[in-house]
Design an enzyme around this catalytic site. Structure first.
Site, PDB file in Angstrom:
ATOM      1  N   HIS A 461      -2.361   3.229 -12.503  1.00  0.00           N
ATOM      2  CA  HIS A 461      -2.671   2.034 -11.713  1.00  0.00           C
ATOM      3  C   HIS A 461      -1.670   1.871 -10.564  1.00  0.00           C
ATOM      4  O   HIS A 461      -2.056   1.750  -9.400  1.00  0.00           O
ATOM      5  CB  HIS A 461      -2.646   0.810 -12.639  1.00  0.00           C
ATOM      6  N   GLU A 462      -0.398   1.877 -10.908  1.00  0.00           N
ATOM      7  CA  GLU A 462       0.633   1.676  -9.876  1.00  0.00           C
ATOM      8  C   GLU A 462       0.638   2.828  -8.886  1.00  0.00           C
ATOM      9  O   GLU A 462       0.875   2.635  -7.691  1.00  0.00           O
ATOM     10  CB  GLU A 462       2.012   1.491 -10.508  1.00  0.00           C
ATOM     11  N   HIS A 465      -1.929   2.099  -6.225  1.00  0.00           N
ATOM     12  CA  HIS A 465      -1.388   1.218  -5.175  1.00  0.00           C
ATOM     13  C   HIS A 465      -0.489   2.028  -4.239  1.00  0.00           C
ATOM     14  O   HIS A 465      -0.526   1.880  -3.023  1.00  0.00           O
ATOM     15  CB  HIS A 465      -0.553   0.098  -5.796  1.00  0.00           C
ATOM     16  N   HIS A 468      -2.361   4.160  -1.781  1.00  0.00           N
ATOM     17  CA  HIS A 468      -2.932   3.315  -0.732  1.00  0.00           C
ATOM     18  C   HIS A 468      -1.871   3.057   0.348  1.00  0.00           C
ATOM     19  O   HIS A 468      -2.151   3.082   1.542  1.00  0.00           O
ATOM     20  CB  HIS A 468      -3.377   1.995  -1.365  1.00  0.00           C
TER      21      HIS A 468
HETATM   22 ZN    ZN Z   1      -2.449  -3.827  -9.364  1.00  0.00          ZN
END
Ligand code: ZN
Length: 673
Positions: A461-462, A465, A468
């Site tokens: 998940h991290e 980010h 991105h």
């Molecule tokens: Zn998040």
């Protein structure tokens, strides 16, 4: 202290995390705040040109130094705290906040931005300019005279009432306790028995002291055999902050009234419209239609979930007429009966180095980059530093701080160290740098750290980010990477990456039993997958209930003062399980009354739909063995990751998928198809 010796004032490359001390903070801020103030004064002078580059080369360059230095301090405060650092941080925080607040509402700066001729801006600058002007308007920059004063008064009052709301929740949770016997706690895990015994000992009492705090409340609701005990606990929990001593009713009513008034001052019909001005969803109607469509699709599965719970309760637990305080317990027992597997066993297969190698392999293959270990000044020996390259060219860098330790805040997050930016002062391209922070347990007995499957999901998940932020190809700082991305779309790339953790073709290559080296057995994986979707219908309807309630509250003005009535209407419309009439959920709904989620709670589900639908493009194009298609990876990278905030999230999504988002993939991923 001379500037050249203060590490916080060294902007030559990466932050000097190994040499920054608490004593550096105040002197560095003296310099940086003075410089930022002066820059603001310079660009807002009447004769200063209303030109994007000329404003940026003075103001943005100066403010970026402030934000990079403060970012480093803030980071150290989160990952390597000490009493000295905390004191210096706490002292400095109001100075930094005050500057940003002042700049964000500076009328001259707003006028200067408005005077910039649109024709002088390139596409990225145009988007950044639009967002900057919008933010000024939302902070009341168009208001004058009495309305402007009232707007400021509303902000101040709102902060106080929200604070009061939080305090009431906190106090109501903290002040309740109950002394019980070990017999009453039958069924509850041993560590909770120890904890509650220790609590009683501390208070000089015999027995076990239970509380409403989550680590105590939840295991009792899940495991305590005594329905009577669960009822007592549930009643106390569900009515927090709703009695004479700490009643949040007036706080809720005032917050809603203030928000409605603010919206009208800004020229909006209601506060939901204000909230959505910075989001991907266009209107309250669009959000409510989305929620109702999802509710309709999830309802049959929620009804099936309920029927299964009722049947199991009657047959296996002899509970013919389950009450509100029984459902969590029944759910836990049903889950155990059906999908029993040991988290401990799963953990043995996820060693940190193997998982990391698996993650990097996916990123390298899918996004056509290579990740290499590199060196940089760090704050702890456990921190690693990496560089991402494409065809030998540096794309971005990141720190990975995986381990839990004292002085480090819990949880996991991605943070930016600096953003990609074609610098207006020297025309150099600044590459992005990110922090990936997790809190995994250390390895024991000379073995590598073992991750739970949840840990693995968190890491992915991290990393999403981070990608991105780091793979962006946008040169304008305020819209590069995650900057400028709508609030309800920002979780798309992070939740997207989570999908790989449920992909057998991926998972089996990143697992190796810590002792035997064997990959994760397929049978165990299947149980994990089944448990993941357990009661997903019920959970979906519950999220929709909260979201629809939140949206209606912020749409209906005066009528929302009777918020319990609105909640009842929402429940009648979407819920399959009604809580007792005396329960008071809104009184502790901190997300929307004391957090940033007002008319935004829907974004949890919204972003899940986006990420599931984006991932479905990979499922549709995967090779027969399940390995992802490189073309799809390239398209995703170019349309979503690289574009960052340079256009609306809907434009990016449509560029990738060729259509608007659909609900189907999420429902399918959660077993509702
Ligand atoms: Zn998040």
């Amino acid at each position: 202290m001379h500037a050249s010796t203060n590490p916080l004032l060294n902007f030559s490359d990466l932050p000097l995390f190994d040499t920054i001390t608490p004593a550096n903070i105040a002197p560095a801020l003296d310099v940086l705040l003075a410089s930022a103030e002066k820059a603001l004064e310079t660009v807002t002078a009447t004769d200063y040109p209303a030109n994007w580059i000329q404003i940026a080369s003075v103001l943005d360059v100066s403010v970026e130094q402030l934000s990079r230095a403060w970012g480093a301090v803030n980071h150290l405060h989160s990952v390597a705290d000490s009493p000295e650092l905390r004191a210096a941080y706490t002292e400095a925080l109001p100075r930094v906040t005050a500057f940003y607040t002042r700049m964000g509402s500076d009328e001259q700066l707003y006028a200067k931005y408005k005077a910039i001729p649109p024709a002088s801006l390139n596409a990225e600058q145009k988007r950044a300019h639009t967002l900057a002007v919008r933010n000024f308007v939302l902070s009341g920059a168009e208001l004058t005279g009495a309305p402007k004063e009232r707007f400021a008064a509303i902000q101040e009052r709102m902060a106080d009432v929200s604070q009061k709301f939080s305090e009431n929740v906190l106090d109501a949770t903290d002040q309740w306790s109950l002394l019980v016997t070990a017999e009453e706690l039958a069924g509850v895990p041993a560590d909770i028995l120890e904890m509650t015994k220790a609590n009683a000992d501390k208070a000089g009492l015999q027995g076990h002291q239970i509380s409403l705090k989550m680590p105590c409340y939840l295991p009792i609701m899940q495991f305590a055999h005594s329905s009577a005990l669960r009822e007592k606990l549930y009643r106390a929990y569900a009515t927090r902050a709703s009695d004479k001593t700490q009643d949040n009713t007036p706080c809720i009513q005032e917050i809603l009234a203030l928000r409605h008034e603010e919206a009208q001052l800004l020229g909006y019909a209601n506060y939901a419209e204000v909230s959505l001005a910075t989001k991907m969803a266009q209107s309250p109607t669009e959000v409510m239609t989305f929620l109702r469509d999802l509710a309709k699709r999830a309802r049959p599965y929620a009804e099936k979930d309920m029927a299964e719970l009722r049947e199991f309760a009657a047959k296996q637990l002899n509970l013919k007429d389950p009450q509100a305080w029984d459902w969590t317990y029944i759910g836990e027992k049903l889950k155990e009966a059906r999908y029993a597997f040991s988290e401990q066993e799963v953990k043995m297969y996820f060693t940190a180095p193997k998982v990391l190698a698996g993650l990097f392999k996916i990123v390298e293959t899918l996004f056509e980059v290579s990740i290499r270990k590199d060196t940089a000044p760090v704050w702890h020996e456990g921190v690693e530093f990496f560089r991402i390259e494409r065809a030998g060219v540096l794309v971005g860098q990141f720190y990975l701080d995986p381990g839990a330790r004292s002085g480090k805040r819990g949880g996991a997050w991605m943070d930016d160290v600096r953003a990609r930016w074609l610098r207006p002062d020297n025309q150099q391209l600044q590459t992005p740098v990110a922090h990936l922070v997790c809190n995994f347990a250390e390895g024991a007995g000379g073995k590598p750290p073992l991750l739970t499957h949840d840990d693995v999901i968190t890491l992915f998940h991290e990393c999403g980010h981070g990608l991105h932020h780091m793979l962006t190809q946008i040169n304008e700082r305020d819209v590069s990477g995650i900057s400028g991305v709508e609030w309800d779309a920002v979780e798309l790339p992070s939740q997207f990456m989570e999908n790989f953790c449920w992909e057998w073709s991926v998972l089996r290559h990143m697992t190796a039993h810590v002792d035997t080296g064997e990959p994760l057995p397929r049978e165990l994986f299947d149980k994990m997958l089944a448990a993941k979707n357990f009661q997903s219908g019920l959970q979906t309807l519950r999220q929709i209930e909260f979201s629809l309630f939140d949206m209606r509250l912020h749409c209906e003005g005066e009528k929302a003062q009777n918020f319990m009535q609105i909640l009842q209407e929402v429940r009648d419309e979407v819920s399959v399980l009604q809580p007792p009439a005396w329960s008071r959920t809104p009184h502790t709904f901190s997300h929307i009354f004391a957090g940033g989620y007002a008319a935004g709670y829907y974004s949890y589900k919204w972003a899940e739909v986006l990420s599931a639908d984006a991932y479905a493009a990979f499922e549709e194009t995967a090779a027969p063995d399940g390995s992802p298609n490189i073309e799809t990876g390239r398209k995703y990278r170019e349309t979503i990751l690289e574009a960052g905030g340079s256009r609306t999230a809907m434009e990016s999504f449509k560029a990738f998928r060729g259509r608007e988002p659909q609900l189907d993939a999420l429902l399918r991923h959660q077993g509702m198809n």
